[in-house]
Design a protein around this motif. Structure first.
Motif, short mmCIF file in Angstrom:
data_model
loop_
_atom_site.label_atom_id
_atom_site.label_comp_id
_atom_site.label_asym_id
_atom_site.label_seq_id
_atom_site.Cartn_x
_atom_site.Cartn_y
_atom_site.Cartn_z
N ASN A 441 6.68 94.32 21.10
CA ASN A 441 7.39 93.09 21.46
C ASN A 441 8.17 92.53 20.26
O ASN A 441 9.22 91.91 20.42
CB ASN A 441 6.42 92.03 21.96
N ASN A 494 17.61 86.43 23.75
CA ASN A 494 16.15 86.31 23.71
C ASN A 494 15.73 85.70 22.38
O ASN A 494 15.14 86.38 21.53
CB ASN A 494 15.51 87.69 23.91
N ASN A 497 11.97 85.95 20.60
CA ASN A 497 11.41 87.15 19.99
C ASN A 497 11.35 86.96 18.47
O ASN A 497 12.30 86.46 17.87
CB ASN A 497 12.30 88.36 20.33
#
Length: 530
Positions: A441, A494, A497
């Protein structure tokens, strides 16, 4: 010495190691220009391995063993200066003895490492090794001083060692190659080793962390020696890999050992620099959280460290695999380095790219076990990996040439990482799925975004003639830009992250710094105008 945050320390080390990498590329490129890939450069690369291996026995082993003891002395308000002084003199005496032994055994050492060399190569190699033994002392001491700095969480001076080493090596090569020829490489190696020592010794001596009062004993020394044994053996087993590599490679056609070395230096340099930068800043924290038995923080650090390694592994793979000919051509294709050498060097470099993530994982995992004083496990894991390499390398070389050595090495590292990683998560009661998810991730999505940008440029702009360095440099720079742009776009999509957060924060800081500089320039210009 003042402590700095992990992020700040990593950025500092990354900047310094990047500068070191530029100088290192310059040194390797100039070496290729002067001497090409020849029988004499084959000799240098074999002889130059000897001081590195011997200094590694001392410096690397003591460095990893002494950090926990120094940290304990600091935390307990003990006398770390006495422990440091004793370690310094033990290293000095041991390295001098080993240097003398190496000097009088240089012919036997070379005949073992390269049984296929001719008389001229043995003669040149013996003379070069006779010069290089001086570097054993300074490199060993440099390794120990590196550990002392890291125990005090001072990372700038150790990071400067690569800069000074490459700078002094390059200057020596430029100034002396006209008179000493191939031997200027040996002199440059010694000059670089002395520089590594001085840049770390001076600040420790000035701050009275290291004093020169002679002593060779401290109450912590039995624990240090006990910790050293498995680390030394694991280091020794790991260096068998290097020795076997040189023995097998020495049987290749003339010059191919040099081609392989140029490929490994260029291909492995970003891997080693990034890996050591992150592992170095995390190691002292591993020790602290292990002593505190804080598994939550250990898992966070491991996820962060290996997540970044995952990201950089994909970035390095993108460059080494898709732009292998371009990179070799830019840095080496000039002077006596021929076009055939470009293609020979590019093939193993692509293999290093494929296994780049495995190589990057190694320093993090090793330091995790060293922080727990579990050097025995590192030794066992290393022995298994090296055993695989020893049994497969000669067979791979027979069928695949120099690519075979790179492939055998990469597979052995993959085995090494698999064993250590599976054991690490058991130590932390961490499920495989949860740990992998946490790591991926952090680094995988951004890494894939970078890869997509690089591949788009690679596929749409076919590789031009390698002799046209300006064109291939622009093509390579465009691939890098496209990769970074892809990461930036993903970061915007995103922002939560961890990698994306870092990228956005970094860009924000650059923008703030740019505005400040422009504002100051504007105010000065207006001042002059009035």
């Amino acid at each position: 010495m003042a402590k700095t945050s992990t992020k700040r320390s990593t950025i500092l080390i990354a900047i310094l190691t990047l500068f070191s990498a530029v100088l290192g590329f310059g040194r390797e490129s100039y070496t290729a220009y002067l001497f090409g890939a020849s029988s004499l450069t084959d000799v240098y690369f074999v002889a130059g391995m000897v001081p590195d291996v011997i200094a590694g026995w001392i410096g690397y082993t003591l460095t990893r063993a002494i950090v926990p003891s120094i940290k304990k002395e600091i935390n307990n308000k003990g006398s770390s200066a006495k422990l440091i002084s004793a370690t310094f003199y033990i290293t000095l005496i041991t390295s001098i003895v080993l240097s003398i032994i190496t000097f009088f055994s240089k012919k036997e050492i070379l005949s073992t490492l390269a049984s296929n060399f001719n008389e001229v190569q043995y003669s040149v190699g013996s003379n070069m090794l006779g010069i290089m033994v001086i570097a054993i002392v300074f490199s060993s001491l440099s390794g120990v001083l590196w550990g002392i700095h890291n125990a005090y969480e001072e990372f700038s001076y150790p990071a400067l060692t690569g800069v000074l080493y490459n700078l002094l090596f390059l200057i020596t090569l430029v100034l002396l190659q006209r008179w000493f020829g191939i031997y200027s490489l040996a002199i440059g190696l010694v000059a670089g080793g002395i520089g590594k020592f001085i840049i770390q010794f001076v600040p420790l001596f000035k701050k009275k962390i290291l004093n020169l009062r002679f002593r060779v004993w401290h109450t912590e020394m039995p624990l240090v020696f006990q910790s050293m044994i498995p680390i030394f053996l694991s280091q020794l087993v790991g260096q068998i890999n290097q020795v076997v590599d040189r023995i097998v490679a020495s049987g290749l056609p003339q010059g191919q050992l040099s081609d392989l070395n140029f490929a490994s230096k260029l291909g492995m340099l970003p891997i080693s620099l990034i890996g050591s930068s992150i592992a170095t800043t995390i190691y002292s924290r591993f020790v602290t959280h292990t002593l505190e038995k804080d598994e939550v923080e250990l898992k966070r650090l491991i996820s962060l460290g290996l997540g970044w390694m995952c990201f950089f592994g994909i970035v390095i793979f993108s460059g080494l695999f898709f732009y292998k000919n371009t990179l070799i051509s830019i840095f080496y294709y000039h002077g006596k380095f021929a076009i055939n050498d470009v293609f020979l060097s590019a093939k193993p470099m692509a293999v290093y790219g494929i296994f780049s993530t495995a190589y990057l994982f190694v320093p993090i995992l090793i330091h995790f076990f060293y922080a727990r004083n579990e050097g025995k496990f590192v030794l066992i894991s290393s022995a298994i990996a090296v055993g695989f390499y020893v049994f497969t390398s000669s067979t791979f070389v027979e069928y695949l040439g120099i690519i075979g050595l790179a492939l055998a090495n990469g597979l052995s590292q993959l085995i090494y990482v698999t064993i250590m990683y599976s054991t690490m998560i058991k130590r932390l009661n961490w499920s495989f799925r949860s740990s992998i998810k946490s790591i991926l991730n952090i680094g995988f999505p951004s890494g894939i975004a970078f890869l997509i940008g690089v591949v788009i440029v690679c596929m749409t702009w076919k590789e031009p003639e390698l002799g046209n360095k300006l064109t291939i440099t622009i093509r390579g720079a465009l691939g890098l830009f496209a990769g970074c742009l892809s990461v930036l776009i993903y970061s915007k999509l995103n922002p939560n992250n961890p990698t994306c957060t870092f990228v956005l924060n970094f860009i924000s800081k650059i923008q703030t710094l740019t505005r400040r500089v422009l504002s100051k320039l504007k105010s000065k210009l207006l001042g002059y105008g009035s």
